[in-house]
Write a protein that holds these residues in place. Structure first.
Motif, mmCIF file in Angstrom:
data_model
loop_
_atom_site.group_PDB
_atom_site.id
_atom_site.type_symbol
_atom_site.label_atom_id
_atom_site.label_comp_id
_atom_site.label_asym_id
_atom_site.label_seq_id
_atom_site.Cartn_x
_atom_site.Cartn_y
_atom_site.Cartn_z
ATOM 1 N N ARG A 4 0.700 -1.260 -0.084
ATOM 2 C CA ARG A 4 0.039 -0.043 -0.031
ATOM 3 C C ARG A 4 0.826 1.240 0.065
ATOM 4 N NH1 ARG A 4 -3.685 0.663 4.353
ATOM 5 N NH2 ARG A 4 -4.967 2.105 2.908
ATOM 6 N N GLY A 5 0.375 2.213 -0.815
ATOM 7 C CA GLY A 5 1.383 3.382 -0.864
ATOM 8 C C GLY A 5 2.721 3.095 -1.813
ATOM 9 N N LEU A 6 2.744 2.100 -2.328
ATOM 10 C CA LEU A 6 3.903 1.536 -2.916
ATOM 11 C C LEU A 6 5.221 1.711 -2.197
ATOM 12 C CD1 LEU A 6 3.448 3.277 -6.465
ATOM 13 C CD2 LEU A 6 2.862 1.010 -5.618
ATOM 14 N N GLU A 7 5.086 1.507 -0.769
ATOM 15 C CA GLU A 7 6.071 1.495 0.140
ATOM 16 C C GLU A 7 7.347 0.652 -0.067
ATOM 17 O OE1 GLU A 7 4.995 2.164 4.055
ATOM 18 O OE2 GLU A 7 6.786 1.869 4.890
ATOM 19 N N GLY A 8 8.410 0.826 -0.249
ATOM 20 C CA GLY A 8 9.532 -0.135 -0.553
ATOM 21 C C GLY A 8 9.576 -0.530 -1.994
ATOM 22 N N SER A 17 18.843 11.620 -8.317
ATOM 23 C CA SER A 17 18.952 11.837 -6.862
ATOM 24 C C SER A 17 18.868 10.502 -6.157
ATOM 25 C CB SER A 17 17.883 12.740 -6.206
ATOM 26 O OG SER A 17 16.598 12.599 -6.256
ATOM 27 N N ASP A 18 19.152 10.348 -5.015
ATOM 28 C CA ASP A 18 18.941 9.360 -4.209
ATOM 29 C C ASP A 18 18.768 9.449 -2.839
ATOM 30 O OD1 ASP A 18 18.877 6.504 -3.602
ATOM 31 O OD2 ASP A 18 21.109 6.138 -3.919
ATOM 32 N N VAL A 19 17.922 9.078 -2.322
ATOM 33 C CA VAL A 19 17.290 9.155 -0.831
ATOM 34 C C VAL A 19 17.847 8.060 -0.002
ATOM 35 C CG1 VAL A 19 15.623 10.021 0.749
ATOM 36 C CG2 VAL A 19 15.564 10.791 -1.435
ATOM 37 N N LEU A 20 18.701 8.070 0.872
ATOM 38 C CA LEU A 20 19.038 6.723 1.681
ATOM 39 C C LEU A 20 18.597 7.002 3.188
ATOM 40 C CD1 LEU A 20 22.765 6.787 0.266
ATOM 41 C CD2 LEU A 20 21.055 4.958 -0.501
ATOM 42 N N GLY A 21 17.495 6.301 3.159
ATOM 43 C CA GLY A 21 16.546 6.534 4.276
ATOM 44 C C GLY A 21 17.291 6.173 5.585
ATOM 45 N N GLU A 22 17.883 4.956 5.600
ATOM 46 C CA GLU A 22 18.786 4.511 6.825
ATOM 47 C C GLU A 22 19.825 5.378 7.183
ATOM 48 O OE1 GLU A 22 17.324 2.326 8.537
ATOM 49 O OE2 GLU A 22 15.895 1.647 7.111
ATOM 50 N N LYS A 23 20.598 5.765 6.309
ATOM 51 C CA LYS A 23 21.661 6.642 6.559
ATOM 52 C C LYS A 23 21.492 8.187 6.823
ATOM 53 C CE LYS A 23 25.402 4.464 3.563
ATOM 54 N NZ LYS A 23 26.060 4.654 2.537
ATOM 55 N N GLY A 24 20.388 8.601 6.187
ATOM 56 C CA GLY A 24 19.933 9.929 6.431
ATOM 57 C C GLY A 24 20.995 10.643 5.125
ATOM 58 N N GLN A 25 20.946 10.106 4.227
ATOM 59 C CA GLN A 25 21.595 10.846 3.232
ATOM 60 C C GLN A 25 20.945 11.103 2.021
ATOM 61 O OE1 GLN A 25 24.908 8.475 1.822
ATOM 62 N NE2 GLN A 25 26.323 10.043 1.567
ATOM 63 N N VAL A 258 10.651 7.729 4.061
ATOM 64 C CA VAL A 258 11.865 7.055 3.620
ATOM 65 C C VAL A 258 12.964 7.296 4.716
ATOM 66 C CG1 VAL A 258 13.846 6.812 1.895
ATOM 67 C CG2 VAL A 258 11.191 7.396 1.051
ATOM 68 N N TYR A 259 13.156 8.528 5.227
ATOM 69 C CA TYR A 259 14.097 8.702 6.253
ATOM 70 C C TYR A 259 13.727 8.078 7.424
ATOM 71 C CZ TYR A 259 16.245 12.197 3.187
ATOM 72 O OH TYR A 259 16.741 13.048 2.229
ATOM 73 N N LYS A 260 14.674 7.062 8.209
ATOM 74 C CA LYS A 260 14.249 6.665 9.455
ATOM 75 C C LYS A 260 15.290 7.171 10.551
ATOM 76 C CE LYS A 260 11.292 4.426 7.737
ATOM 77 N NZ LYS A 260 9.795 5.496 7.687
ATOM 78 N N ASN A 305 11.514 16.518 9.545
ATOM 79 C CA ASN A 305 11.836 16.377 8.140
ATOM 80 C C ASN A 305 12.122 17.946 7.875
ATOM 81 O OD1 ASN A 305 9.299 17.881 7.405
ATOM 82 N ND2 ASN A 305 8.371 15.618 7.774
ATOM 83 N N VAL A 306 12.247 17.978 6.563
ATOM 84 C CA VAL A 306 12.564 19.363 5.900
ATOM 85 C C VAL A 306 11.597 20.292 6.149
ATOM 86 C CG1 VAL A 306 11.398 18.687 3.698
ATOM 87 C CG2 VAL A 306 13.427 20.226 3.774
ATOM 88 N N ASP A 307 10.389 20.072 6.212
ATOM 89 C CA ASP A 307 9.415 21.240 6.537
ATOM 90 C C ASP A 307 9.527 21.790 7.732
ATOM 91 O OD1 ASP A 307 8.669 20.716 3.903
ATOM 92 O OD2 ASP A 307 6.962 19.404 4.333
ATOM 93 N N PHE A 308 10.113 20.693 8.690
ATOM 94 C CA PHE A 308 9.798 21.315 10.349
ATOM 95 C C PHE A 308 10.782 22.800 10.475
ATOM 96 C CE2 PHE A 308 10.841 20.616 14.930
ATOM 97 C CZ PHE A 308 9.563 20.858 15.328
ATOM 98 N N TYR A 309 11.864 22.849 9.805
ATOM 99 C CA TYR A 309 12.608 24.204 10.062
ATOM 100 C C TYR A 309 12.263 24.880 9.041
ATOM 101 C CZ TYR A 309 14.443 21.708 14.051
ATOM 102 O OH TYR A 309 14.887 21.016 15.373
ATOM 103 N N SER A 310 12.280 24.403 7.807
ATOM 104 C CA SER A 310 12.021 25.588 6.623
ATOM 105 C C SER A 310 10.775 26.394 7.178
ATOM 106 C CB SER A 310 11.762 24.865 5.198
ATOM 107 O OG SER A 310 10.717 24.001 5.285
ATOM 108 N N ALA A 311 9.811 26.017 7.638
ATOM 109 C CA ALA A 311 8.758 26.830 8.020
ATOM 110 C C ALA A 311 9.361 27.912 8.862
ATOM 111 C CB ALA A 311 7.795 26.033 8.557
#
Ligand code: COA
Length: 371
Positions: A4-8, A17-25, A258-260, A305-311
């Motif tokens: 569901r939600g195509l997760e994974g 671009s690449d989002v490495l969720g476990e590494k936070g990269q 994705v980011y854990k 996440n990105v929105d928390f401080y960009s706000a």
């Protein structure tokens, strides 16, 4: 197997671009975002995403000049921006205006060059139409576009009718760089799905804008400011967070599919937020944010996440809350258009399956008066 939600699910390859969720990269075309942040401008980032390499000086000058040369909007789009309801969600206005841009683009052909030209034109115009709508809805004049300012500075100039300080322009420029691309996020996936039908670039970006508008995607940072204002004071944070959890409500700007671990964009925006709020004499916004982040981490193991401080960054720059998502859209147009070009270069229609969970087949149709 259903996801569901195509997760994974890996829906395609991308070189962008690449989002490495476990590494936070987060990586743009081989560069870690931490390497790019503060070293490249938004225009260099656009070049990177469109060409998979950084420009040399001449290439950057050429791209910047091209973007500046394509700022002028068709007169009909300007008329629409003046006529659009002043109380509208700006994302609805921008989505409609981007769709209209397609009407007035009479370029022909579907070569990469033709589509690149459309992507460039759209990227050059999206900030202008956002700035114009903001002025028009306040009954202000629409100043002619200028060609002596970079993308971030020109946007701030249009909003305020005066040239921004270098610091404000640099801050927005960095926020643009951080928001430019992010793997197969919902709006980018939307753009790729739409353009993969071999429709046009404008349809794909219009659809992406619709996806970005949602509060689970780009709309989240508006929610962050609403939240901070609702809490009001530092000593109310703990009780407010407890109440949110008790009511099973989500806290905007926290968590990520994705980011854990920590979203790598967040510390850059946090640093900007600290600096700007200190200058404004309102450091309490960052202190409140830090406490919320700490509590949510403790209680749910979720990260900002990105929105928390960009706000807070946008708020401190004096930008209206309902333009936060449009600003995200301006930056992400770089990524959407890059993905559109990449998709078209090696296209395959997206057509997943669904598992049917409706009534077993075999029903018969009764005449309407007997149902
Ligand atoms: C981004 C988001 C949609 C990702 O969600 P997801 O991968 O679908 O994660 P889920 O919704 O499955 O969440 C997993 C758990 O964490 C909780 N959770 C996730 N985000 C949360 C948040 N922001 N606040 C409180 N709880 C949250 C969920 O309630 C769920 O708890 P449960 O297991 O007890 O039911 C989600 O974190 C969210 O809604 N965040 C707020 C909106 C936001 O900031 N979006 C911008 C993303 S860049």
């Amino acid at each position: 197997m259903i996801s569901r939600g195509l997760e994974g699910i890996v829906a395609n390859t991308t070189r962008l671009s690449d989002v490495l969720g476990e590494k936070g990269q987060l990586i743009y075309a081989g560069y870690d975002i931490n390497e790019l942040a503060g070293k490249v401008s938004f225009e260099e980032t656009i070049f990177l995403l469109w060409n998979e390499r950084l420009p040399d000086r001449a290439e950057l000058d050429h791209l910047s000049a091209e973007l500046r040369a394509h700022r002028e909007l068709p007169a009909q789009v300007v008329e629409f921006l003046k006529a659009a309801p002043g109380a509208a969600n700006p994302m609805d206005v921008i989505r409609t205006a981007v769709s209209m841009l397609g009407l007035y683009d009479d370029s022909k052909g579907d070569s990469r060059e033709a589509n690149y030209a459309r992507c460039l034109s759209l990227t050059a115009k999206i900030g202008v139409l956002t700035g114009y709508y903001h002025r028009a809805r306040q009954g202000k004049d629409l100043p002619p576009v200028r060609t002596d300012l970079g993308e971030a500075a020109h946007f701030l100039y249009l909003l305020n009718g005066e040239e921004p300080t270098k610091e404000a322009a640099d801050t927005l420029d960095l926020a643009y760089v951080l928001h430019a691309d992010h793997g197969m996020n919902a709006s980018t996936f939307t753009a790729r799905v739409v353009v993969a039908t071999l429709t046009d670039v404008y349809s794909a970006v219009t659809a992406a804008l619709g996806a970005l508008k949602g509060p689970l995607h780009g709309g989240a940072h508006e929610g962050v400011i609403v939240m901070l204002k609702e809490i009001g004071d530092e000593d109310k944070v703990d009780a407010w967070v407890d109440a949110q959890f008790a009511q099973k409500k989500k806290i905007m700007g926290m968590g990520h599919r994705v980011y854990k671990t920590l979203d790598p964009r967040a510390p850059h925006l946090r640093d900007m937020a600290v600096k700007l709020t200190a200058q404004l004499g309102e450091p309490k916004w960052v202190r409140m944010s830090e406490r919320i982040a700490e509590l949510v981490k403790q209680k749910k193991n979720l990260n900002a996440n990105v929105d928390f401080y960009s706000a807070t960054v946008y708020y401190s720059l004096g930008l209206p809350t309902d333009l936060f998502t449009p600003i995200f859209a301006i930056a992400r147009t770089a990524g959407w258009t890059a993905h559109i070009l990449e998709q078209l270069a090696d296209n395959r229609l997206y057509r997943p399956l669904s598992e049917y969970t409706g009534m077993p087949v075999g029903l018969t149709v009764k005449p309407i008066d007997e149902r």
